[in-house]
Design a protein around this motif. Structure first.
Motif, PDB file in Angstrom:
ATOM      1  N   GLY A  95      -8.904   1.553   2.290  1.00 20.02           N
ATOM      2  CA  GLY A  95      -9.956   2.551   2.304  1.00 20.02           C
ATOM      3  C   GLY A  95      -9.535   3.921   3.181  1.00 20.02           C
ATOM      4  O   GLY A  95      -9.496   4.958   2.745  1.00 20.02           O
ATOM      5  N   GLU A  96      -8.911   3.362   4.429  1.00 16.80           N
ATOM      6  CA  GLU A  96      -8.598   4.420   5.412  1.00 16.80           C
ATOM      7  C   GLU A  96      -7.095   5.210   4.692  1.00 16.80           C
ATOM      8  O   GLU A  96      -7.203   6.336   5.013  1.00 16.80           O
ATOM      9  N   LEU A  97      -6.299   4.446   4.049  1.00 16.40           N
ATOM     10  CA  LEU A  97      -5.082   5.072   3.493  1.00 16.40           C
ATOM     11  C   LEU A  97      -5.505   6.170   2.600  1.00 16.40           C
ATOM     12  O   LEU A  97      -5.123   7.238   2.665  1.00 16.40           O
ATOM     13  N   GLU A  98      -6.192   5.760   1.682  1.00 14.54           N
ATOM     14  CA  GLU A  98      -6.681   6.726   0.576  1.00 14.54           C
ATOM     15  C   GLU A  98      -7.412   7.902   1.066  1.00 14.54           C
ATOM     16  O   GLU A  98      -7.031   9.225   0.689  1.00 14.54           O
ATOM     17  N   LEU A  99      -8.179   7.505   2.106  1.00 16.94           N
ATOM     18  CA  LEU A  99      -9.018   8.801   2.649  1.00 16.94           C
ATOM     19  C   LEU A  99      -8.169   9.563   3.253  1.00 16.94           C
ATOM     20  O   LEU A  99      -7.959  10.847   3.267  1.00 16.94           O
ATOM     21  N   GLN A 142      -7.182  13.598   2.466  1.00 18.13           N
ATOM     22  CA  GLN A 142      -7.523  14.620   3.508  1.00 18.13           C
ATOM     23  C   GLN A 142      -6.423  15.385   3.852  1.00 18.13           C
ATOM     24  O   GLN A 142      -6.541  16.716   4.142  1.00 18.13           O
ATOM     25  N   ALA A 143      -5.103  14.870   3.601  1.00 20.05           N
ATOM     26  CA  ALA A 143      -3.968  15.627   3.916  1.00 20.05           C
ATOM     27  C   ALA A 143      -3.641  16.505   2.675  1.00 20.05           C
ATOM     28  O   ALA A 143      -2.589  17.412   2.809  1.00 20.05           O
ATOM     29  N   GLY A 144      -4.485  16.321   1.616  1.00 19.79           N
ATOM     30  CA  GLY A 144      -4.047  16.887   0.536  1.00 19.79           C
ATOM     31  C   GLY A 144      -2.800  16.387  -0.494  1.00 19.79           C
ATOM     32  O   GLY A 144      -2.294  17.269  -1.025  1.00 19.79           O
ATOM     33  N   LEU A 145      -2.638  15.055  -0.142  1.00 25.76           N
ATOM     34  CA  LEU A 145      -1.646  14.493  -0.957  1.00 25.76           C
ATOM     35  C   LEU A 145      -2.295  13.515  -1.948  1.00 25.76           C
ATOM     36  O   LEU A 145      -3.348  12.875  -1.851  1.00 25.76           O
ATOM     37  N   PRO A 146      -1.234  13.184  -3.012  1.00 28.53           N
ATOM     38  CA  PRO A 146      -1.760  12.644  -4.060  1.00 28.53           C
ATOM     39  C   PRO A 146      -1.770  10.917  -3.665  1.00 28.53           C
ATOM     40  O   PRO A 146      -1.006  10.714  -2.642  1.00 28.53           O
ATOM     41  N   PRO A 149       1.415   6.543   7.518  1.00 26.56           N
ATOM     42  CA  PRO A 149       0.089   7.079   7.253  1.00 26.56           C
ATOM     43  C   PRO A 149      -0.812   7.024   8.399  1.00 26.56           C
ATOM     44  O   PRO A 149      -0.679   6.311   9.700  1.00 26.56           O
ATOM     45  N   ALA A 150      -1.880   7.715   8.574  1.00 29.33           N
ATOM     46  CA  ALA A 150      -2.933   8.039   9.574  1.00 29.33           C
ATOM     47  C   ALA A 150      -3.795   7.017   9.506  1.00 29.33           C
ATOM     48  O   ALA A 150      -5.051   7.119   8.886  1.00 29.33           O
ATOM     49  N   LEU A 151      -3.640   5.642  10.226  1.00 26.62           N
ATOM     50  CA  LEU A 151      -4.392   4.660  10.165  1.00 26.62           C
ATOM     51  C   LEU A 151      -4.817   4.236  11.620  1.00 26.62           C
ATOM     52  O   LEU A 151      -3.924   4.133  12.548  1.00 26.62           O
TER      53      LEU A 151
END
Length: 311
Positions: free
Chosen positions: A211-215, A219-223, A270-272
């Motif tokens: 969930g954190e990864l996808e969010l 938020q970074a505008g990445l697919p 990733p920002a986790l």
């Protein structure tokens, strides 16, 4: 509610748990080496003993009533305690000093668990050691039921510190890794935007990390990249070597495997949130000398490797 009309036996508890877990009388009968008609009679006998229905039968299968759910909870604890007692008594009868069952989150099952287990066997040769590997969620249930003595896993915000206590062992980030011949392996300036163009081996759908990864990617505008959710070191290794996949791993585990020449850790990550790897006990059960000794061996294994982790 009608009071109990007789005594429950161990076999009754096993029947109720099996039917509840499988949700199908035919499958439960096969697992219990019985027939469906005999199992139906046994359930009727148990319901007669407790004075109420334990299951609702529908076209889709068998589901627990509220009483059935409560009985399963107590049955699991009682059967787990009995099996644990059998293991301990068997160990003592062999001349050992007892047993220790350690649950381990699957991503740490190779390093540092294997090193710690080898060292523990040398330091405590008269303790019967068992290791259970699985997901954090299943192992927490086993810890609650008493099936394992100590859990080695991430101590995340979902772990209630009022119920569990812990010894922090390591605090590392989640990183991305690839095979040595992957196109990104030789790209020191690779960004997350470059990484999402490739398929990933990631956390399971519905998990906190997924969930954190996808969010964070949104938020970074990445697919969101094409992902396979799996928590298996063996599967991840095979996918990494045979394809174009990137692999999400604990930074410490990735660093050890990079030092062995198995993969390359990428600079982009990733920002986790970080969650420390910890030895976790329930507060309502004292930690045993054996459990503390195993946690100490884990600390030594982590320190001995001297893995340099980026902040």
């Amino acid at each position: 509610m009608t009071p109990f009309r007789g005594k429950l036996r161990i076999r009754h508890l096993e029947i109720v748990l099996t039917v509840a877990e499988l949700g199908n009388l035919s499958k439960a009968a096969a697992q219990l080496h019985s027939t469906q008609s005999a199992l139906s009679r046994a359930i009727a006998e148990i319901e007669e003993l407790v004075g109420a229905r334990l299951f609702e039968r529908t076209a889709k299968g068998t589901t627990c009533t509220a009483l059935g759910v409560a009985m399963c909870r107590h049955a699991r604890q009682l059967l787990t305690g009995l099996r644990k007692a059998e293991t301990d008594l068997a160990a003592v009868s062999r001349g050992d000093e007892g047993s220790l069952t350690v649950g381990c989150f699957s991503m740490f099952a190779s390093w540092p668990m294997a090193e710690a287990a080898r060292a523990f066997r040398v330091a405590c040769p008269r303790i019967t050691l068992s290791i259970e590997i699985g997901t954090h969620e299943r192992l927490i249930e086993d810890l609650d039921a008493g099936a394992i003595d100590v859990l080695i896993s991430r101590f995340s915000s979902a772990v209630n510190p009022q119920i569990y206590r812990s010894i922090n062992l390591l605090n590392d980030p989640i990183v991305l890794a690839c095979a040595a011949d992957h196109p990104l392996a030789g790209a020191p300036e690779a960004t997350l935007a470059d990484c999402v163009a490739y398929p990933w081996i990631a956390a399971l759908p519905g998990s906190r990390i997924r969930g954190e990864l996808e969010l964070s990617l949104r938020q970074a505008g990445l697919p969101i990249p094409d992902m396979i959710g799996v928590l298996s070191l063996e599967f991840g290794r095979e996918m990494l070597l045979e394809g174009q996949y990137l692999w999400m791993l604990p930074g410490s585990v990735a660093a050890v495997r990079q030092a062995r020449g198995e993969l390359v850790v990428l600079p982009a990550r990733p920002a986790l949130r970080k969650s420390p790897l910890a030895a976790i006990w329930r507060r309502d059960r004292p930690s045993t000398r054996q459990a503390r000794a195993f946690a100490a061996q884990l600390e030594l294994a982590i320190a001995a490797d001297g893995i340099a982790l980026a902040a």
